[in-house]
Design an enzyme around this catalytic site. Structure first.
Site, PDB file in Angstrom:
ATOM      1  CB  SER A  50      64.670  55.412  70.284  1.00  0.00           C
ATOM      2  OG  SER A  50      65.824  55.990  70.079  1.00  0.00           O
ATOM      3  CE  LYS A  53      66.771  52.767  67.199  1.00  0.00           C
ATOM      4  NZ  LYS A  53      66.667  54.267  68.401  1.00  0.00           N
ATOM      5  CB  SER A 105      68.491  52.908  72.206  1.00  0.00           C
ATOM      6  OG  SER A 105      67.507  53.558  70.889  1.00  0.00           O
TER       7      SER A 105
END
Length: 330
Positions: A50, A53, A105
């Protein structure tokens, strides 16, 4: 043609003994200029989960897409993995989605933002990769906006650190990435707390992003600031990342100091030519590096009374900082 005046101001890598698993990497960079201060396998291409992101958020913010309400599609609402529990057909502000992306997230938030800015997930991923190329992220390729595992979805500790480096130069990104708590309104009202627990518990940690998949292991990016010193730490596949980040940042803050290479003001560089430096040039250096700094001023050939040149600071002939100087001729 350039005339070059060399001004000798006279900038090695610290070694931090940190145990890491196989197929892992880490890096510490100067958050003011992107210089690598230390690391192990910083350019190895690995899954980053993640931490993707970070680039999703920055790509969205730099896409020119208006920050407004967007309708959540069924595909976004049913996105695999971590979620902020978006409901299909609901109308959510992109500001809320960006906070849900970075703080919690949410893979559903990533998909919703991708569809809103790119028209589709595929269209937005193309934007992400174009942005990565534009910013020189040579170790990076994206196949989705959330970081779900894919054999081709890879980056490196260094590139990921640079993602946060560039992100923190964006005012809106910096605000979102450093938010400790965010209040949701409407039907799903409540308070989000940032999953990056160093941001909420460590006064030196300003911003960052967490990540995890089985393939990537634990991944973490953190922006630290203390007494004017700024560093970014990224670890890929490290199970003790909270403590490692605190240790690595503390070591830099203890061993490095901010050195003024040149004060602002006027410098007589050649007969009849004065260089004006608007802001002081400062570099984060450890004791060893102080004797290894050199400076070069590049002065263009020009008959104009006023023009511009560059003051370039290097460590072992590798550029670290470049500052513009205004050149005035008598």
């Amino acid at each position: 043609m350039l005339s070059i005046l060399i001004l000798t101001v006279s900038m090695v890598l610290m070694s931090i003994p940190t145990a890491f698993a196989a197929n892992s990497s880490w890096v510490v960079i100067d958050a003011d200029n992107g210089r690598i201060l230390d690391g192990a396998n910083p350019h190895d291409r690995l899954p980053i989960a993640s931490l993707t992101k970070i680039w999703t958020a920055l790509t969205f913010l730099e896409s020119g897409t208006a920050q407004e309400q967007t309708i959540i599609s069924s595909r976004a609402a049913s996105a695999e993995g971590s979620s902020i529990y978006l409901e299909p057909g609901s109308k959510i502000s992109t500001d809320e989605l960006l906070h849900g992306l970075m703080m919690r997230s949410g893979n559903d938030a990533a998909m919703a933002l991708a569809e809103h800015a790119g028209g589709s997930e595929e269209g937005f991923v193309q934007l992400m990769n174009e942005q990565a190329d534009l910013y020189g992220l040579k170790d990076t390729h994206f196949t989705n906006p959330s970081g779900l595992h894919d054999e081709q979805h890879l980056s490196s500790a260094y590139d990921t650190a640079m993602m946060l480096y560039y992100g923190m130069k964006n005012k809106e990104f910096k605000k979102i990435a450093s938010t400790e708590q965010y209040s949701r309104k409407g039907k799903q009202a409540g308070v989000w707390e940032n999953k990056h627990r160093l941001i909420t518990s460590d006064t030196d940690a300003v911003a960052g992003k967490t990540g995890f998949t089985k393939a990537a292991g634990r991944t973490l990016a953190t922006y630290f600031e203390k007494n004017g010193k700024k560093v970014i730490v990224v670890t890929l596949n490290n199970g003790n990342d909270w403590n490692v980040h605190k240790s690595l940042s503390s070591k830099v803050f203890n061993e490095y100091s901010i050195v003024t290479i040149a004060k602002k003001g006027d410098y007589a560089v050649l007969p009849g030519i004065t260089a004006h430096l608007k802001k002081p040039i400062k570099v984060l250096l450890n004791q060893e590096e102080k004797s290894r700094v050199s400076s070069v001023m590049r002065i263009p050939r020009s008959e104009a009374q006023s023009s511009f040149g560059e003051w370039i600071v290097s460590l072992d002939q590798e550029q670290v900082v470049t500052s513009e100087v205004e050149l005035k001729r008598e």
